[in-house]
Structures are given as structure tokens and as C-alpha cells.
Design a protein around this motif. Structure first.
Motif, PDB file in Angstrom:
ATOM      1  N   ILE A 110      53.447  36.097  43.682  1.00 33.18           N
ATOM      2  CA  ILE A 110      52.698  37.057  43.565  1.00 33.18           C
ATOM      3  C   ILE A 110      53.229  38.123  42.872  1.00 33.18           C
ATOM      4  CG2 ILE A 110      51.072  38.547  43.960  1.00 33.18           C
ATOM      5  CD1 ILE A 110      49.296  37.046  46.231  1.00 33.18           C
ATOM      6  N   THR A 111      53.953  38.705  42.984  1.00 31.45           N
ATOM      7  CA  THR A 111      54.562  39.714  42.471  1.00 31.45           C
ATOM      8  C   THR A 111      55.560  39.309  40.703  1.00 31.45           C
ATOM      9  OG1 THR A 111      55.156  41.098  43.984  1.00 31.45           O
ATOM     10  CG2 THR A 111      56.455  41.557  41.961  1.00 31.45           C
ATOM     11  N   ALA A 112      56.276  37.884  41.341  1.00 28.78           N
ATOM     12  CA  ALA A 112      56.924  36.779  40.264  1.00 28.78           C
ATOM     13  C   ALA A 112      55.607  36.501  39.360  1.00 28.78           C
ATOM     14  CB  ALA A 112      57.613  36.276  40.509  1.00 28.78           C
ATOM     15  N   SER A 113      55.136  36.162  39.978  1.00 23.24           N
ATOM     16  CA  SER A 113      54.073  35.243  38.380  1.00 23.24           C
ATOM     17  C   SER A 113      53.025  36.307  37.977  1.00 23.24           C
ATOM     18  CB  SER A 113      52.809  34.517  39.621  1.00 23.24           C
ATOM     19  OG  SER A 113      52.196  35.719  40.904  1.00 23.24           O
ATOM     20  N   LEU A 114      52.753  37.851  38.755  1.00 20.93           N
ATOM     21  CA  LEU A 114      52.129  38.081  37.896  1.00 20.93           C
ATOM     22  C   LEU A 114      53.235  39.449  37.219  1.00 20.93           C
ATOM     23  CD1 LEU A 114      49.761  40.616  40.631  1.00 20.93           C
ATOM     24  CD2 LEU A 114      48.994  37.953  38.822  1.00 20.93           C
ATOM     25  N   LEU A 115      53.805  39.364  36.799  1.00 19.74           N
ATOM     26  CA  LEU A 115      54.439  39.955  35.976  1.00 19.74           C
ATOM     27  C   LEU A 115      55.166  39.184  34.905  1.00 19.74           C
ATOM     28  CD1 LEU A 115      57.440  41.406  38.600  1.00 19.74           C
ATOM     29  CD2 LEU A 115      55.520  42.955  36.962  1.00 19.74           C
ATOM     30  N   GLN A 116      55.065  37.638  35.052  1.00 16.38           N
ATOM     31  CA  GLN A 116      55.564  36.694  34.471  1.00 16.38           C
ATOM     32  C   GLN A 116      54.322  36.529  33.826  1.00 16.38           C
ATOM     33  OE1 GLN A 116      55.336  32.383  35.485  1.00 16.38           O
ATOM     34  NE2 GLN A 116      57.547  32.450  34.338  1.00 16.38           N
ATOM     35  N   ALA A 117      52.511  37.035  34.114  1.00 22.00           N
ATOM     36  CA  ALA A 117      52.030  36.633  32.933  1.00 22.00           C
ATOM     37  C   ALA A 117      51.605  38.460  32.418  1.00 22.00           C
ATOM     38  CB  ALA A 117      50.543  36.819  34.159  1.00 22.00           C
ATOM     39  N   GLY A 118      52.199  39.675  32.564  1.00 20.55           N
ATOM     40  CA  GLY A 118      52.517  39.738  31.717  1.00 20.55           C
ATOM     41  C   GLY A 118      51.388  41.285  32.045  1.00 20.55           C
ATOM     42  N   TRP A 119      51.364  41.073  33.703  1.00 18.94           N
ATOM     43  CA  TRP A 119      51.036  42.556  34.518  1.00 18.94           C
ATOM     44  C   TRP A 119      51.819  43.375  34.166  1.00 18.94           C
ATOM     45  CZ3 TRP A 119      46.540  42.702  37.849  1.00 18.94           C
ATOM     46  CH2 TRP A 119      45.473  41.017  38.056  1.00 18.94           C
ATOM     47  N   ALA A 120      51.958  45.403  34.092  1.00 18.43           N
ATOM     48  CA  ALA A 120      52.495  46.252  34.026  1.00 18.43           C
ATOM     49  C   ALA A 120      52.918  46.088  35.679  1.00 18.43           C
ATOM     50  CB  ALA A 120      51.893  47.420  33.488  1.00 18.43           C
ATOM     51  N   PRO A 121      54.165  46.756  36.364  1.00 23.93           N
ATOM     52  CA  PRO A 121      55.153  46.777  37.516  1.00 23.93           C
ATOM     53  C   PRO A 121      53.871  47.627  38.199  1.00 23.93           C
ATOM     54  CG  PRO A 121      56.164  46.618  35.926  1.00 23.93           C
ATOM     55  CD  PRO A 121      55.667  46.796  34.651  1.00 23.93           C
ATOM     56  N   GLY A 122      53.306  49.368  37.078  1.00 20.75           N
ATOM     57  CA  GLY A 122      52.927  49.935  37.856  1.00 20.75           C
ATOM     58  C   GLY A 122      51.338  49.687  38.737  1.00 20.75           C
ATOM     59  N   VAL A 123      50.903  48.415  37.678  1.00 19.19           N
ATOM     60  CA  VAL A 123      49.451  47.724  38.698  1.00 19.19           C
ATOM     61  C   VAL A 123      49.882  46.996  39.702  1.00 19.19           C
ATOM     62  CG1 VAL A 123      47.529  46.761  38.003  1.00 19.19           C
ATOM     63  CG2 VAL A 123      48.207  47.830  36.280  1.00 19.19           C
ATOM     64  N   VAL A 124      50.666  45.714  39.730  1.00 19.12           N
ATOM     65  CA  VAL A 124      51.404  44.566  40.713  1.00 19.12           C
ATOM     66  C   VAL A 124      51.365  45.400  41.890  1.00 19.12           C
ATOM     67  CG1 VAL A 124      52.821  42.821  41.120  1.00 19.12           C
ATOM     68  CG2 VAL A 124      51.925  43.253  38.483  1.00 19.12           C
ATOM     69  N   ILE A 125      53.054  46.544  41.793  1.00 21.19           N
ATOM     70  CA  ILE A 125      53.334  46.721  43.322  1.00 21.19           C
ATOM     71  C   ILE A 125      52.055  47.123  44.116  1.00 21.19           C
ATOM     72  CG2 ILE A 125      54.505  49.046  43.822  1.00 21.19           C
ATOM     73  CD1 ILE A 125      56.752  47.648  41.656  1.00 21.19           C
ATOM     74  N   PRO A 126      51.386  48.380  43.808  1.00 18.69           N
ATOM     75  CA  PRO A 126      50.230  48.859  44.489  1.00 18.69           C
ATOM     76  C   PRO A 126      49.106  48.100  45.039  1.00 18.69           C
ATOM     77  CG  PRO A 126      50.278  50.227  42.382  1.00 18.69           C
ATOM     78  CD  PRO A 126      50.831  49.088  42.169  1.00 18.69           C
ATOM     79  N   LEU A 127      48.660  46.715  44.110  1.00 19.62           N
ATOM     80  CA  LEU A 127      47.578  45.581  44.343  1.00 19.62           C
ATOM     81  C   LEU A 127      48.388  44.792  45.397  1.00 19.62           C
ATOM     82  CD1 LEU A 127      44.943  44.331  43.948  1.00 19.62           C
ATOM     83  CD2 LEU A 127      46.904  42.613  42.071  1.00 19.62           C
TER      84      LEU A 127
END
Length: 350
Positions: A110-127
Motif C-alpha cells: 500500500i505504501t509503494a502504490s500510494l507513493l507511486q500515485a503521488g501521495w506524500a510520505p507524511g500522509v501515507v505513513i500515518p494512514l
């Protein structure tokens, strides 16, 4: 008349007899009782085993005692340290969590796919941490509210998490986000040429927090009480229900965080990641002295267990001629020995 003076030898209970020999006997007795204790005995055995295998590696291989090799034990196993911390909470209550490896993989993909989609790490990690904690909450509710055996509940969660991994992607997803990559590749200098990653810092912080919670908080006392006797904990008015659910939330959180640390290590997410890692975590906790029936164990013991597994893997790497499957063989043998040791110590305690 010359008086004859007689010397009476001290009786065993006299002050002169109660000197160093008796003190030495008492000290030896305390040491023997400690080694036979199901609380401290396995941990001391694990610590001795860690020192022994490290000495064997150092005498056999050149450079094994170097500072960077020691630091690399933590760098390579930071994710497993965090995973073992969550597993320690669960096993201390007498439960088990078979889902952590699959949740680790789900967290990574999920982390890799969201980062690839352009999400910021500061949003992805807490999510990610929230999502895996919620999954742990659902497992805890199944165990406590619906009285599902932990083995079955976590097995179901394992299939769910692993299935979601394949739904998201069957292929490996590379992480190219510059902020995430910079954080993953950053090194903290420790002097000379020795350095460590931020993953190690995060793992150490998790271990310290877990030690404080288990040893100095009401939650920790309740965790130990549930493992000792859940019914007694209820009679003492402890929050047994809430704690039984919460330990699976903690395990889910640690599995999610472990997945993020693993993506730091590999800079990718893959659905086949961490197959069998839940067994490594269980093995590390048991080898670290936590009883499978609950009630006895320490987080620092689990850390020692992880380090034992890491040193064995390092020795096999230095050897160069052995298959990596020998790691599994040694882990299986150690796990069997420590389970037998637990049975012997608990039987003597009764």
C-alpha cells in the motif's frame, strides 16, 4: 597446677561458622533459583547463547567483531525487532498472531502504490499505521467478543491481508518518491566509518516505549495478569476485556510500522514479501524467553532472540558455502530446545 585450656569448635549455627562459605552457598542458591525460574531462566540462557554464537563467529571469521557488523545486525533486523515487540504483547496474554507477516506485506505494498500515485510520505505513513491498527482492532474483537481462538482469528486476518496484497498488485512496485528515498538511504554517523539508518532509531524507540509500558504501566500489569490467569485478573477488577483487544491493536500497529521499515530497507512493495516472517517473530519471542502460555517474558528478551537469529544469519553469510535454508534449520532446532526448556521450568515451578 597448670590449667588446661580446651578449644570448642564452632557449631554450624554459630556466628564464626556463618562466614564466607555460607554466604557463597546462599549466593549459589540464588543463582540456581534464578536459572530455574521460568521468568528469568530462559532469558539468561538466550543471553548466554547470543554471547556464545557471537564468540564462535568472531573466532572463525575475520572482521566479525567489527563495529559495523554489530550495527548491521540492527540495520538488517530493525523491522523484525518492531514485529517481535508487537508479538511479545500478544504472547504474554497467552495469544498468538499469525497475521503479522501478511500485514507487513500489505503495509509495504500500500505504501509503494500510494507513493507511486503521488501521495506524500507524511500522509501515507500515518494512514498505513491507522489501517493496520484497525485491522488489529477487528482481530481483537473477534478474539474477545466473539470468543474466536486467536489462532483462527489471526489466520483469517492473514489470508485477508495477503489476498488484499494480490488485489493491489501481483508485481513488485518500486518506490521512487525523493523524500521517502532520502529518508530510507540516510545514514547516521557513529564515529569512524560506522553508521546506522533511521530504521534502527525507530526500532530502538519502539523497544524503549514497550519496555516502559510493560514494566511501569497499568496496561503492562494487566497484560501479565491475563497471561497468568485471566479469571484472576477479572476478579481483581483489571480491564481484561479492553487489554485483550488492545494487544492485537498494538500488534497490528507494530506490523504496519514494520512494513514501512521494510520498505525503507528494500525501497519496494511486493505481495510475496515476508512469507513466513510471522514465524520468525514468534521464534524470536519464544527464544527470547516469553512463555507461549503467557504470563512470563520481557521485551528485551525478544530483542535478544532477534539478535540470536541475526547472528546465525550473519555466520551463514560469512561462511559463504551454506544455503540460506540452514538459517531455518538452526531456528527450528533452537525453537524446539527453548520450548522444551519452558516445559521443564514451568513443571518444576508447579
Amino acid at each position: 597446677m597448670s590449667s588446661v585450656q580446651t578449644h570448642t569448635p564452632p557449631t554450624p549455627g554459630s556466628a564464626s561458622a556463618a562466614g564466607t562459605p555460607n554466604a557463597a552457598v546462599r549466593a549459589a542458591g540464588r543463582i540456581r533459583d534464578t536459572l530455574r525460574s521460568p521468568k528469568y531462566g530462559p532469558v539468561l540462557v538466550t543471553a548466554s547463547l547470543l554471547i556464545l554464537v557471537f564468540i564462535v563467529g568472531g573466532t572463525r571469521y575475520r572482521g566479525f567483531f567489527s563495529a559495523q557488523v554489530i550495527v548491521n545486525l540492527f540495520v538488517d533486523n530493525a523491522y523484525l525487532l518492531v514485529l517481535a515487540v508487537g508479538m511479545t504483547f500478544v504472547i504474554l496474554t497467552g495469544g498468538i498472531d499469525l497475521s503479522v507477516g501478511a500485514v507487513l506485506a500489505l503495509s509495504g505494498i500500500i505504501t509503494a502504490s500510494l507513493l507511486q500515485a503521488g501521495w506524500a510520505p507524511g500522509v501515507v505513513i500515518p494512514l498505513i499505521l491507522v489501517l493496520t491498527s484497525v485491522l488489529g482492532l477487528l482481530v481483537g474483537l473477534m478474539v474477545h467478543v466473539f470468543k474466536v481462538q486467536p489462532f483462527i482469528a489471526t489466520l483469517a486476518a492473514m489470508f485477508l491481508a495477503r489476498g488484499l496484497c494480490y488485489v493491489i498488485s501481483k508485481d513488485s512496485i518500486s518506490i521512487t518518491d525523493p523524500v521517502f528515498v532520502a529518508l530510507a538511504q540516510a545514514r547516521i554517523p557513529l564515529g569512524g566509518r560506522v553508521s546506522m539508518t533511521w530504521s534502527v532509531v525507530i526500532a530502538i524507540v519502539v523497544v524503549i516505549v514497550a519496555v516502559i509500558v510493560l514494566q511501569y504501566s497499568r496496561l503492562g500489569r494487566t497484560v501479565y495478569a491475563i497471561g497468568g490467569s485471566e479469571q484472576s485478573g477479572v476478579l481483581m477488577g483489571l480491564p481484561v476485556a479492553r487489554t485483550k483487544v488492545l494487544v492485537y491493536v498494538i500488534s497490528g500497529f507494530c506490523a504496519g510500522l514494520s512494513g514501512i521499515l521494510y520498505t525503507f530497507y528494500t525501497l519496494s512493495g511486493y505481495s510475496l514479501t515476508a512469507i513466513g516472517t510471522e514465524l520468525d517473530a514468534i521464534a524470536a519471542v519464544v527464544i527470547g524467553g516469553t512463555l507461549l502460555t503467557g504470563g512470563y517474558g520481557f521485551v528485551l528478551g525478544s530483542v535478544l532472540g532477534v539478535l540470536v537469529l541475526g547472528v546465525i544469519q550473519t555466520i551463514i553469510t560469512f561462511e559463504g558455502t551454506l544455503s540460506s535454508w540452514w538459517t531455518r534449520i538452526f531456528i527450528g532446532a533452537l525453537l524446539l530446545v527453548f520450548i522444551i526448556l519452558q516445559k521443564v521450568l514451568t513443571a518444576r515451578r508447579r
